[in-house]
Design an enzyme around this catalytic site. Structure first.
Site, PDB file in Angstrom:
ATOM      1  N   PRO A  66       0.845  -1.199   0.000  1.00 37.05           N
ATOM      2  CA  PRO A  66       0.000   0.000   0.000  1.00 37.05           C
ATOM      3  C   PRO A  66       0.879   1.247   0.000  1.00 37.05           C
ATOM      4  O   PRO A  66       1.912   1.283   0.678  1.00 37.05           O
ATOM      5  CB  PRO A  66      -0.801  -0.127   1.300  1.00 37.05           C
ATOM      6  CG  PRO A  66      -0.114  -1.146   2.123  1.00 37.05           C
ATOM      7  CD  PRO A  66       0.731  -1.978   1.222  1.00 37.05           C
ATOM      8  N   HIS A  67       0.495   2.206  -0.804  1.00 38.70           N
ATOM      9  CA  HIS A  67       1.303   3.417  -0.887  1.00 38.70           C
ATOM     10  C   HIS A  67       0.434   4.613  -1.232  1.00 38.70           C
ATOM     11  O   HIS A  67      -0.667   4.471  -1.743  1.00 38.70           O
ATOM     12  CB  HIS A  67       2.435   3.263  -1.913  1.00 38.70           C
ATOM     13  CG  HIS A  67       1.972   2.829  -3.261  1.00 38.70           C
ATOM     14  ND1 HIS A  67       1.667   1.517  -3.564  1.00 38.70           N
ATOM     15  CD2 HIS A  67       1.765   3.530  -4.394  1.00 38.70           C
ATOM     16  CE1 HIS A  67       1.288   1.442  -4.833  1.00 38.70           C
ATOM     17  NE2 HIS A  67       1.332   2.644  -5.353  1.00 38.70           N
ATOM     18  N   GLY A  68       0.967   5.783  -0.899  1.00 40.16           N
ATOM     19  CA  GLY A  68       0.245   7.014  -1.179  1.00 40.16           C
ATOM     20  C   GLY A  68       1.208   8.163  -1.353  1.00 40.16           C
ATOM     21  O   GLY A  68       2.291   8.178  -0.775  1.00 40.16           O
TER      22      GLY A  68
END
Length: 150
Positions: A66-68
């Site tokens: 997960p990344h942002g």
């Protein structure tokens, strides 16, 4: 690039126990906020959820990245969590996920972001390394696996 250059000891959490995608993302945003207190926890969670809406970051074999992107982030931050019980994360192979390597990166630095994601994905492609991650039963043991990776 070594994972130890991305992940610090207090961003390594072994044997966490969550039962939903949303809850693990909330926990990731809590940890990220502790390391980047100038970024509101809710904004971090919103960035992670927005990315998940584009498609799951579950890459298969029990792994998710997960990344942002955050406009206020000053530097990249990576966190690793090993869930005691694998959870449904809508991964591409439909298998539950127990290894989470989360990444928060400054908005606009696309080349570095892609390079970092590629490095993480490459390291997680090593089955022996993933086996060692899963075997870690404490935060310290997990971080030692990160330090010892080649």
């Amino acid at each position: 690039m070594k994972l130890s250059s991305l992940i610090c000891q207090d961003c390594s959490k072994a044997v966490v126990l969550f039962n939903s995608k949303k809850r693990i993302l909330e926990f990731i945003s809590e940890l990220a906020h502790k390391k980047m207190p100038y970024l509101p926890q809710q904004d971090i969670l919103t960035a992670l959820l927005a990315r998940e809406k584009l498609g799951s970051t579950g890459i298969g074999r029990g792994i998710a990245i997960p990344h942002g992107r955050m406009s206020g982030a000053q530097e990249p931050l990576a966190l690793i969590l090993i869930s005691e019980t694998a959870i449904n994360f809508d991964a591409i192979d439909n298998r539950p996920v127990d290894i989470f390597v989360a990444l928060i990166v400054p908005d606009g630095d696309n080349q570095q972001h892609l390079k970092t994601l590629a490095t993480i994905a490459d390291k997680l492609n090593d089955k022996e390394f993933c086996k060692q991650l899963r075997a870690a039963k404490s935060d310290e043991a997990l971080y030692q696996v990160i330090l010892n990776q080649s």
